[in-house]
Design a protein around this motif. Structure first.
Motif, PDB file in Angstrom:
ATOM      1  N   PHE A 231      35.192  45.721  38.489  1.00 46.00           N
ATOM      2  CA  PHE A 231      35.204  44.657  39.298  1.00 46.00           C
ATOM      3  C   PHE A 231      35.621  43.013  39.073  1.00 46.00           C
ATOM      4  CE2 PHE A 231      31.971  41.109  40.943  1.00 46.00           C
ATOM      5  CZ  PHE A 231      32.206  41.321  41.965  1.00 46.00           C
ATOM      6  N   HIS A 232      35.474  43.185  37.464  1.00 45.41           N
ATOM      7  CA  HIS A 232      35.692  41.705  37.139  1.00 45.41           C
ATOM      8  C   HIS A 232      37.298  41.846  36.513  1.00 45.41           C
ATOM      9  CE1 HIS A 232      31.919  39.546  36.604  1.00 45.41           C
ATOM     10  NE2 HIS A 232      31.386  40.949  36.708  1.00 45.41           N
ATOM     11  N   ASN A 233      38.002  42.767  36.785  1.00 45.18           N
ATOM     12  CA  ASN A 233      39.239  42.755  36.532  1.00 45.18           C
ATOM     13  C   ASN A 233      39.839  42.847  35.224  1.00 45.18           C
ATOM     14  OD1 ASN A 233      40.066  42.768  39.544  1.00 45.18           O
ATOM     15  ND2 ASN A 233      40.353  40.700  39.515  1.00 45.18           N
ATOM     16  N   GLU A 344      32.745  27.137  36.258  1.00 42.78           N
ATOM     17  CA  GLU A 344      32.251  26.000  36.982  1.00 42.78           C
ATOM     18  C   GLU A 344      32.986  25.826  38.496  1.00 42.78           C
ATOM     19  OE1 GLU A 344      31.307  21.120  36.874  1.00 42.78           O
ATOM     20  OE2 GLU A 344      31.982  22.301  35.266  1.00 42.78           O
ATOM     21  N   MET A 345      34.420  26.023  38.317  1.00 43.18           N
ATOM     22  CA  MET A 345      35.293  25.965  39.744  1.00 43.18           C
ATOM     23  C   MET A 345      34.779  27.094  40.739  1.00 43.18           C
ATOM     24  SD  MET A 345      38.677  24.900  37.499  1.00 43.18           S
ATOM     25  CE  MET A 345      39.677  25.399  38.955  1.00 43.18           C
ATOM     26  N   GLY A 346      34.489  28.169  40.331  1.00 43.21           N
ATOM     27  CA  GLY A 346      33.951  29.478  41.164  1.00 43.21           C
ATOM     28  C   GLY A 346      34.699  30.723  40.645  1.00 43.21           C
ATOM     29  N   ILE A 347      35.160  30.669  39.619  1.00 44.06           N
ATOM     30  CA  ILE A 347      35.955  31.954  39.219  1.00 44.06           C
ATOM     31  C   ILE A 347      35.126  32.736  38.575  1.00 44.06           C
ATOM     32  CG2 ILE A 347      38.094  32.675  38.184  1.00 44.06           C
ATOM     33  CD1 ILE A 347      39.480  30.057  38.337  1.00 44.06           C
ATOM     34  N   GLU A 348      34.557  33.681  39.137  1.00 41.39           N
ATOM     35  CA  GLU A 348      33.582  34.447  38.870  1.00 41.39           C
ATOM     36  C   GLU A 348      33.790  35.554  37.887  1.00 41.39           C
ATOM     37  OE1 GLU A 348      30.511  33.593  38.659  1.00 41.39           O
ATOM     38  OE2 GLU A 348      30.625  31.816  40.104  1.00 41.39           O
ATOM     39  N   LYS A 349      35.046  36.111  38.211  1.00 42.09           N
ATOM     40  CA  LYS A 349      35.466  37.299  37.452  1.00 42.09           C
ATOM     41  C   LYS A 349      35.979  37.249  35.952  1.00 42.09           C
ATOM     42  CE  LYS A 349      36.664  40.052  41.798  1.00 42.09           C
ATOM     43  NZ  LYS A 349      37.495  40.857  42.624  1.00 42.09           N
ATOM     44  N   VAL A 350      35.230  37.757  35.027  1.00 44.23           N
ATOM     45  CA  VAL A 350      35.727  37.453  33.666  1.00 44.23           C
ATOM     46  C   VAL A 350      37.250  37.766  33.486  1.00 44.23           C
ATOM     47  CG1 VAL A 350      35.149  38.430  31.380  1.00 44.23           C
ATOM     48  CG2 VAL A 350      33.175  38.372  32.965  1.00 44.23           C
ATOM     49  N   GLY A 351      37.460  38.864  33.760  1.00 45.44           N
ATOM     50  CA  GLY A 351      38.976  39.240  33.568  1.00 45.44           C
ATOM     51  C   GLY A 351      39.946  38.032  34.077  1.00 45.44           C
ATOM     52  N   ASP A 352      39.756  37.429  35.293  1.00 42.69           N
ATOM     53  CA  ASP A 352      40.642  36.471  35.852  1.00 42.69           C
ATOM     54  C   ASP A 352      40.460  35.275  34.859  1.00 42.69           C
ATOM     55  OD1 ASP A 352      41.285  38.433  37.588  1.00 42.69           O
ATOM     56  OD2 ASP A 352      40.092  37.458  39.286  1.00 42.69           O
ATOM     57  N   ARG A 353      39.371  34.948  34.472  1.00 45.21           N
ATOM     58  CA  ARG A 353      39.159  33.645  33.538  1.00 45.21           C
ATOM     59  C   ARG A 353      39.884  33.942  32.303  1.00 45.21           C
ATOM     60  NH1 ARG A 353      33.318  34.044  34.964  1.00 45.21           N
ATOM     61  NH2 ARG A 353      32.946  34.380  32.790  1.00 45.21           N
ATOM     62  N   LEU A 354      39.692  34.920  31.761  1.00 46.76           N
ATOM     63  CA  LEU A 354      40.628  35.307  30.532  1.00 46.76           C
ATOM     64  C   LEU A 354      41.820  35.285  30.591  1.00 46.76           C
ATOM     65  CD1 LEU A 354      38.074  38.247  29.175  1.00 46.76           C
ATOM     66  CD2 LEU A 354      38.258  35.733  28.363  1.00 46.76           C
ATOM     67  N   LEU A 355      42.288  35.973  31.916  1.00 48.14           N
ATOM     68  CA  LEU A 355      43.822  36.156  32.038  1.00 48.14           C
ATOM     69  C   LEU A 355      44.361  34.482  32.206  1.00 48.14           C
ATOM     70  CD1 LEU A 355      46.463  37.448  32.893  1.00 48.14           C
ATOM     71  CD2 LEU A 355      45.703  37.509  34.924  1.00 48.14           C
ATOM     72  N   ILE A 356      43.771  33.697  33.016  1.00 49.72           N
ATOM     73  CA  ILE A 356      44.123  32.284  33.188  1.00 49.72           C
ATOM     74  C   ILE A 356      44.126  31.334  31.542  1.00 49.72           C
ATOM     75  CG2 ILE A 356      43.481  30.019  34.015  1.00 49.72           C
ATOM     76  CD1 ILE A 356      42.487  31.652  36.622  1.00 49.72           C
ATOM     77  N   THR A 357      42.991  31.682  30.962  1.00 48.55           N
ATOM     78  CA  THR A 357      43.159  31.004  29.414  1.00 48.55           C
ATOM     79  C   THR A 357      44.141  31.516  28.866  1.00 48.55           C
ATOM     80  OG1 THR A 357      41.208  32.297  28.796  1.00 48.55           O
ATOM     81  CG2 THR A 357      40.523  30.241  29.678  1.00 48.55           C
ATOM     82  N   ASP A 358      44.389  32.794  28.761  1.00 44.62           N
ATOM     83  CA  ASP A 358      45.369  33.481  27.862  1.00 44.62           C
ATOM     84  C   ASP A 358      46.669  32.885  28.239  1.00 44.62           C
ATOM     85  OD1 ASP A 358      45.983  35.012  25.782  1.00 44.62           O
ATOM     86  OD2 ASP A 358      46.764  36.516  27.205  1.00 44.62           O
ATOM     87  N   ILE A 359      47.115  32.760  29.586  1.00 48.00           N
ATOM     88  CA  ILE A 359      48.414  32.097  30.062  1.00 48.00           C
ATOM     89  C   ILE A 359      48.564  30.912  29.447  1.00 48.00           C
ATOM     90  CG2 ILE A 359      49.539  31.864  31.927  1.00 48.00           C
ATOM     91  CD1 ILE A 359      48.585  34.219  32.917  1.00 48.00           C
ATOM     92  N   VAL A 360      47.369  30.178  29.828  1.00 50.63           N
ATOM     93  CA  VAL A 360      47.489  28.595  29.407  1.00 50.63           C
ATOM     94  C   VAL A 360      47.985  28.716  28.034  1.00 50.63           C
ATOM     95  CG1 VAL A 360      46.209  26.485  29.099  1.00 50.63           C
ATOM     96  CG2 VAL A 360      46.207  27.749  31.204  1.00 50.63           C
TER      97      VAL A 360
END
Length: 385
Positions: A231-233, A344-360
């Motif tokens: 669910f959290h990708n 805080e922006m509303g990105i609830e899925k753990v995997g998506d948050r981790l993917l964004i921070t890793d790409i950044v």
């Protein structure tokens, strides 16, 4: 002094021969002598490998002494200080290897400023085969540098520090060596991992999709968590970025299960690092899309919100573009974006948050590396079957 230097060299030579079978790399080869008895201290990780180092520097004005002391991070726990004589702290610096990586080498540079008789050192770690930046200790008047690495298939589990003092010029001189041990033997000494071949899973765990990760969880007896991970990708490319807080968010409420899972992740990462090393390639998780093909500047700090959204869409996260527009995330704040901000922006899925921070983070490393184009690029193990 010459007699003491000879005795010191003989002592160290004997020590290296005795310790060779224990996995000591040998001293770095920095300038070292002493008019006084040499102070030597060792630090070891009881299990696993060194994942970080903390160094404090002290300067005594009346004695003109430059004093260093050290502690290690072993997985998630810090050791005590080594116990080298220390006082008059000036600074305290820490460097930790990226998620689930461990120390495989160290580089030390020595500086000397005759005015004031200052002897300074700075340090650089190699984490899972990749050299990091220097820690950034106070440093001036570079005289020399030296490095040592663990043999292929081994990681650093201990460090030994020697300190000598020369009266003429008030010189504080230091030498170092690493203790390395086999990754395979370390894995065998702890609870074993499921056999990936028997499970029909790719050896390159970075390729796993959510379903394959769920299969691995089932083999661990954690099948009840697989739906939460999916669910959290969370997949093979982001699972190694999980912290205990993430696991709690994913429904792992039993403390022992969380600690056990973190240890298993460390073992699994050690396994893939050893495997990739045997192939002579470097791990790569989430490549940044080709910026020029997207019509973007190679200076991300100049990007507009629209430019940031282009990258989001290119990495399959277009569903969050409206949130980036709403919160005005543009290039000049991109590298300050934290996972907490994303939540805080509303990105609830753990995997998506981790993917964004890793790409950044990957983008930041690429941008800072573009200034060194003359350096040959290492071969990368990409996310392809």
């Amino acid at each position: 002094m010459a007699t003491l230097q000879l005795q010191l060299r003989c002592c160290m030579s004997w020590l290296l021969m005795v310790c060779a079978h224990a996995g000591w790399t040998g001293i770095l080869g920095l300038t070292f002598e002493s008019d006084q008895p040499v102070e030597a201290k060792s630090l070891h990780c009881p299990t696993g490998f060194i994942s970080g180092i903390r160094i404090k520097y002290g300067r005594t004005k009346q004695e003109d002494r430059d004093l260093y002391d050290f502690k290690l991070k072993c997985s998630n726990r810090w050791t005590s200080w080594s116990g080298l004589h220390f006082k008059s702290e000036v600074e305290d610096k820490t460097w930790e290897c990226p998620a689930k990586q461990y120390m495989t080498g160290i580089e030390v540079k020595r500086g000397r400023r005759e005015w004031g008789d200052r002897d300074t050192y700075d340090f650089k770690l190699q984490c899972s085969g990749v050299w990091q930046s220097f820690i950034g200790m106070k440093f001036s008047g570079e005289q020399e540098n030296a490095l040592t690495e663990c043999p292929s298939g081994e990681g650093a589990s201990g460090i030994k520090v020697f300190r000598g003092f020369v009266d003429w010029g008030d010189k504080d001189l230091y030498e170092y060596e690493l203790n390395c041990k086999s990754i395979a033997q370390n894995l065998a000494s702890i609870r074993g991992l499921p056999d990936l071949k028997m499970l029909g899973l790719p050896r390159n765990t970075l390729l796993w999709d959510g379903e394959q990760l769920g299969q691995w969880l089932e083999a661990l007896g954690l099948a009840n968590l697989a739906p939460h991970f999916q669910f959290h990708n969370v997949n093979g490319g982001t699972v190694f970025l999980l912290t205990e807080e993430h696991l709690r968010e994913l429904g792992m409420h039993v403390v022992g299960d969380r600690l056990y899972f973190i240890e298993l992740l460390t073992q699994l990462y050690d396994d893939i690092v050893a495997w990739s090393s045997s192939l002579g390639v470097q791990l790569a998780t989430h490549p940044v899309p080709p910026l020029r093909q997207l019509g973007l500047s190679l200076q991300p700090t100049s990007w507009s919100v629209k430019d940031v959204c282009k990258v989001m869409k290119a990495v399959g996260l277009g569903e969050y573009m409206e949130l980036f527009v709403e919160h005005r995330v543009q290039g000049d704040v991109l590298f300050n974006l934290t996972e907490e901000n994303l939540k805080e922006m509303g990105i609830e899925k753990v995997g998506d948050r981790l993917l964004i921070t890793d790409i950044v983070q990957t983008l930041y490393e690429q941008v800072t590396g573009w200034q060194q184009q003359e350096v040959a690029k290492p071969q990368l193990l990409q996310l392809t079957a």
